[in-house]
Enzyme design. Structure first.
Site, PDB file in Angstrom:
ATOM      1  N   HIS A  55       4.623   1.634   8.823  1.00 41.29           N
ATOM      2  CA  HIS A  55       3.803   0.862   7.990  1.00 41.29           C
ATOM      3  C   HIS A  55       3.829  -0.521   7.827  1.00 41.29           C
ATOM      4  O   HIS A  55       4.883  -1.078   8.049  1.00 41.29           O
ATOM      5  CB  HIS A  55       4.018   1.717   6.558  1.00 41.29           C
ATOM      6  CG  HIS A  55       3.490   3.050   6.377  1.00 41.29           C
ATOM      7  ND1 HIS A  55       3.013   3.640   5.120  1.00 41.29           N
ATOM      8  CD2 HIS A  55       3.549   4.067   7.316  1.00 41.29           C
ATOM      9  CE1 HIS A  55       3.052   4.937   5.319  1.00 41.29           C
ATOM     10  NE2 HIS A  55       3.200   5.244   6.567  1.00 41.29           N
ATOM     11  N   GLU A  57       4.139  -2.463   5.510  1.00 39.86           N
ATOM     12  CA  GLU A  57       5.295  -3.191   4.569  1.00 39.86           C
ATOM     13  C   GLU A  57       6.756  -2.960   5.137  1.00 39.86           C
ATOM     14  O   GLU A  57       7.437  -3.897   5.085  1.00 39.86           O
ATOM     15  CB  GLU A  57       5.328  -2.326   3.281  1.00 39.86           C
ATOM     16  CG  GLU A  57       4.245  -2.314   2.236  1.00 39.86           C
ATOM     17  CD  GLU A  57       3.287  -1.306   2.616  1.00 39.86           C
ATOM     18  OE1 GLU A  57       2.443  -0.816   1.716  1.00 39.86           O
ATOM     19  OE2 GLU A  57       3.055  -0.688   3.804  1.00 39.86           O
ATOM     20  N   CYS A  85       2.723   3.070  -0.420  1.00 39.36           N
ATOM     21  CA  CYS A  85       2.897   4.499  -0.589  1.00 39.36           C
ATOM     22  C   CYS A  85       4.211   4.695  -1.235  1.00 39.36           C
ATOM     23  O   CYS A  85       4.975   3.816  -1.256  1.00 39.36           O
ATOM     24  CB  CYS A  85       2.803   5.125   0.801  1.00 39.36           C
ATOM     25  SG  CYS A  85       4.034   4.739   1.804  1.00 39.36           S
ATOM     26  N   CYS A  88       6.914   3.208   1.203  1.00 37.30           N
ATOM     27  CA  CYS A  88       7.025   2.008   1.214  1.00 37.30           C
ATOM     28  C   CYS A  88       7.567   1.382  -0.127  1.00 37.30           C
ATOM     29  O   CYS A  88       8.261   0.494  -0.131  1.00 37.30           O
ATOM     30  CB  CYS A  88       5.739   1.331   1.650  1.00 37.30           C
ATOM     31  SG  CYS A  88       5.309   1.698   3.328  1.00 37.30           S
TER      32      CYS A  88
END
Length: 170
Positions: A55, A57, A85, A88
């Site tokens: 992701h 992040e 999410c 993360c």
């Protein structure tokens, strides 16, 4: 930090989201900032890397750790175009990032305001401040991406902001 500075760094995160969009990844971008300087940039790379962990992040945190030669990102702020999410949010907490600023809500998977309020939990070993600063571009690029994937957009992409002189898409 002031909202003006926060918006400046959210714009940098948005540039990362555009990179993801242009490579047919879910358009989320992130930057990690320490003492007013970007030390890590990232955008979604799950498809291109065949790795569900990549992701925006996570990619930005990895780059920041490498840049600073330290896994602890004490005092850092991460700017993300979309609400983090659960995975993360955990990575942000474990890397000791002090603050998260995000530009759009994630009604499906958000773990800061939308579905969970992870950073509000008392008793966790590390506290993380957060701020939602609505950024319509961050919401729009996601909406356009998913509409396009579902075949609901007109024949041309609606991404109209030319961030790079060689506009990769749109």
């Amino acid at each position: 930090m002031s909202e003006k500075i926060d918006r400046l760094f959210l714009e940098e995160a948005y540039k990362e989201a555009v990179k993801a969009y242009c490579t047919d990844e879910v358009p989320v971008g992130a930057v990690v900032v320490v003492n007013g300087k970007i030390v890590g940039r990232g955008h979604n790379k799950r498809i291109s890397s065949d790795n569900s962990l990549f992701h925006a992040e996570i990619v930005a945190i990895q780059e920041a750790c490498k840049s600073l030669k330290n896994w602890r990102l004490d005092g850092a702020t991460i700017y993300v175009t979309n609400e983090p999410c659960l995975m993360c949010a955990g990575a942000i907490m474990h890397s000791r990032i002090k603050r998260v600023v995000f530009g759009s809500l994630n009604k499906k998977m958000g773990a800061v305001l939308s579905n969970f309020r992870v950073f509000d939990e008392k008793g966790l070993p590390y506290s993380v401040e957060y701020e939602y600063i609505e950024d319509k571009k961050s919401s729009k690029i996601l909406k356009d991406y998913f509409s396009e994937k579902r075949g609901r957009l007109d024949n041309e992409k609606t991404l109209s902001i030319d961030l790079y002189s060689g506009n990769c898409c749109g």
